[in-house]
Design an enzyme around this catalytic site. Sequence first.
Site, PDB file in Angstrom:
ATOM      1  CE  LYS A  14      -3.856  -2.275   2.437  1.00  0.00           C
ATOM      2  NZ  LYS A  14      -4.783  -2.132   3.580  1.00  0.00           N
ATOM      3  CE1 TYR A  54      -9.280  -3.397   0.790  1.00  0.00           C
ATOM      4  CE2 TYR A  54      -8.625  -1.243  -0.023  1.00  0.00           C
ATOM      5  CZ  TYR A  54      -8.306  -2.436   0.604  1.00  0.00           C
ATOM      6  OH  TYR A  54      -7.022  -2.675   1.029  1.00  0.00           O
ATOM      7  CG  PHE A  62     -13.517   3.086   7.294  1.00  0.00           C
ATOM      8  CD1 PHE A  62     -12.912   2.326   6.305  1.00  0.00           C
ATOM      9  CD2 PHE A  62     -14.315   2.430   8.237  1.00  0.00           C
ATOM     10  CE1 PHE A  62     -13.082   0.948   6.247  1.00  0.00           C
ATOM     11  CE2 PHE A  62     -14.489   1.047   8.185  1.00  0.00           C
ATOM     12  CZ  PHE A  62     -13.862   0.312   7.177  1.00  0.00           C
ATOM     13  NE  ARG A  90      -5.795 -12.116   5.997  1.00  0.00           N
ATOM     14  CZ  ARG A  90      -6.570 -11.031   5.887  1.00  0.00           C
ATOM     15  NH1 ARG A  90      -6.538 -10.272   4.797  1.00  0.00           N
ATOM     16  NH2 ARG A  90      -7.362 -10.675   6.872  1.00  0.00           N
ATOM     17  CB  THR A  96      -7.622  -5.282  10.029  1.00  0.00           C
ATOM     18  OG1 THR A  96      -8.169  -6.432   9.363  1.00  0.00           O
ATOM     19  CG2 THR A  96      -7.887  -4.044   9.199  1.00  0.00           C
ATOM     20  NE  ARG A 107      -2.360  -5.303   7.620  1.00  0.00           N
ATOM     21  CZ  ARG A 107      -3.483  -5.853   7.165  1.00  0.00           C
ATOM     22  NH1 ARG A 107      -4.131  -6.750   7.890  1.00  0.00           N
ATOM     23  NH2 ARG A 107      -3.947  -5.520   5.971  1.00  0.00           N
ATOM     24  CG  ASN A 117      -3.639  -2.126   7.144  1.00  0.00           C
ATOM     25  OD1 ASN A 117      -3.435  -1.825   5.970  1.00  0.00           O
ATOM     26  ND2 ASN A 117      -4.740  -2.735   7.542  1.00  0.00           N
ATOM     27  CG  HIS A 120      -4.918  -6.585  -0.040  1.00  0.00           C
ATOM     28  ND1 HIS A 120      -6.140  -6.697   0.599  1.00  0.00           N
ATOM     29  CD2 HIS A 120      -4.916  -7.549  -1.003  1.00  0.00           C
ATOM     30  CE1 HIS A 120      -6.834  -7.673   0.036  1.00  0.00           C
ATOM     31  NE2 HIS A 120      -6.115  -8.208  -0.938  1.00  0.00           N
ATOM     32  CD  GLU A 131      -8.325  -9.909  -3.027  1.00  0.00           C
ATOM     33  OE1 GLU A 131      -7.166 -10.245  -2.670  1.00  0.00           O
ATOM     34  OE2 GLU A 131      -9.197  -9.535  -2.226  1.00  0.00           O
TER      35      GLU A 131
HETATM   36  P1  IDP Z   1      -7.690  -6.724   5.830  1.00  0.00           P
HETATM   37  O1  IDP Z   1      -6.847  -5.748   5.017  1.00  0.00           O
HETATM   38  O2  IDP Z   1      -7.004  -7.112   7.108  1.00  0.00           O
HETATM   39  O3  IDP Z   1      -8.183  -7.893   5.025  1.00  0.00           O
HETATM   40  P2  IDP Z   1     -10.416  -5.616   5.620  1.00  0.00           P
HETATM   41  O4  IDP Z   1     -11.441  -5.714   6.694  1.00  0.00           O
HETATM   42  O5  IDP Z   1     -10.594  -6.408   4.366  1.00  0.00           O
HETATM   43  O6  IDP Z   1      -8.997  -5.910   6.333  1.00  0.00           O
HETATM   44  O7  IDP Z   1     -10.299  -4.069   5.266  1.00  0.00           O
HETATM   45  C1  IDP Z   1      -9.553  -3.647   4.148  1.00  0.00           C
HETATM   46  C2  IDP Z   1      -8.760  -2.414   4.522  1.00  0.00           C
HETATM   47  O8  IDP Z   1      -9.656  -1.345   4.864  1.00  0.00           O
HETATM   48  C3  IDP Z   1      -7.885  -2.572   5.769  1.00  0.00           C
HETATM   49  O9  IDP Z   1      -6.650  -3.204   5.506  1.00  0.00           O
HETATM   50  C4  IDP Z   1      -7.690  -1.126   6.181  1.00  0.00           C
HETATM   51  O10 IDP Z   1      -6.723  -0.462   5.369  1.00  0.00           O
HETATM   52  C5  IDP Z   1      -9.075  -0.559   5.878  1.00  0.00           C
HETATM   53  N1  IDP Z   1      -9.954  -0.619   7.070  1.00  0.00           N
HETATM   54  C6  IDP Z   1     -10.579  -1.713   7.572  1.00  0.00           C
HETATM   55  N2  IDP Z   1     -11.281  -1.400   8.684  1.00  0.00           N
HETATM   56  C7  IDP Z   1     -11.102  -0.067   8.882  1.00  0.00           C
HETATM   57  C8  IDP Z   1     -11.583   0.857   9.882  1.00  0.00           C
HETATM   58  O11 IDP Z   1     -12.322   0.519  10.828  1.00  0.00           O
HETATM   59  N3  IDP Z   1     -11.164   2.157   9.744  1.00  0.00           N
HETATM   60  C9  IDP Z   1     -10.373   2.574   8.736  1.00  0.00           C
HETATM   61  N4  IDP Z   1      -9.903   1.746   7.788  1.00  0.00           N
HETATM   62  C10 IDP Z   1     -10.253   0.430   7.851  1.00  0.00           C
HETATM   63 MG    MG Z   2      -9.539  -7.979   3.443  1.00  0.00          MG
END
Ligand code: IDP
Ligand code: MG
Length: 158
Positions: A14, A54, A62, A90, A96, A107, A117, A120, A131
């Site tokens: 990212k 997404y 957000f 993972r 996350t 992370r 973070n 991805h 993907e």
């Molecule tokens: P992941 O990246 O661990 O799979 P996902 O739930 O798929 O997590 O969310 C995708 C991305 O969206 C996260 O990596 C993060 O950058 C962002 N994200 C997820 N939850 C939040 C939140 O509560 N606030 C702000 N950004 C979030």
């Molecule tokens: Mg995800």
Amino acid sequence: MEKAQEEKTLIIMKPDAIQRSLFGEILQRFERKGLKIIGVKMAKISDVLIEEHYSHLTEKPFFNTLKNYMQSSPVVLIALAGANAISATRLIVGPTKGYEADAGSIRGDYSLSGQSNLVHASDAPETAEVEIKRFFAEEELFDYQKPDYKLVYSEDHF
Ligand code: IDP
Ligand code: MG
């Protein structure tokens, strides 16, 4: 031992990974694990692709900041292959929210944010397949032998 399936997964370095000069450090963790790089390229992610990638988050409050963040600089897209590559990756990436991630994960070591973070990683075989297709054309993916597979895996692994 049960034969392992070679899986493919999508990694996105990212914008914060690129901006904070952590690209090499993060890539090295995947390489050292023994995962094989089968595709890599730099890109700016378009509106359409962000909204697709997404789609499970478009209704979240957000989402706009997430989109701005993901488009704030180019990213690096990486396809990796290896035994159980999706779950193994993972674990290397961590959960996350960076502030909740265990030390030793990417992370956990480098992120304090629930959004910025760094990386991805696909979360399941179905999402990984979609993907990889979303970001790589067929001719951008490479199938090749890697001699260190003999050392990374046991003789009967695959
Ligand atoms: P992941 O990246 O661990 O799979 P996902 O739930 O798929 O997590 O969310 C995708 C991305 O969206 C996260 O990596 C993060 O950058 C962002 N994200 C997820 N939850 C939040 C939140 O509560 N606030 C702000 N950004 C979030
Ligand atoms: Mg995800």
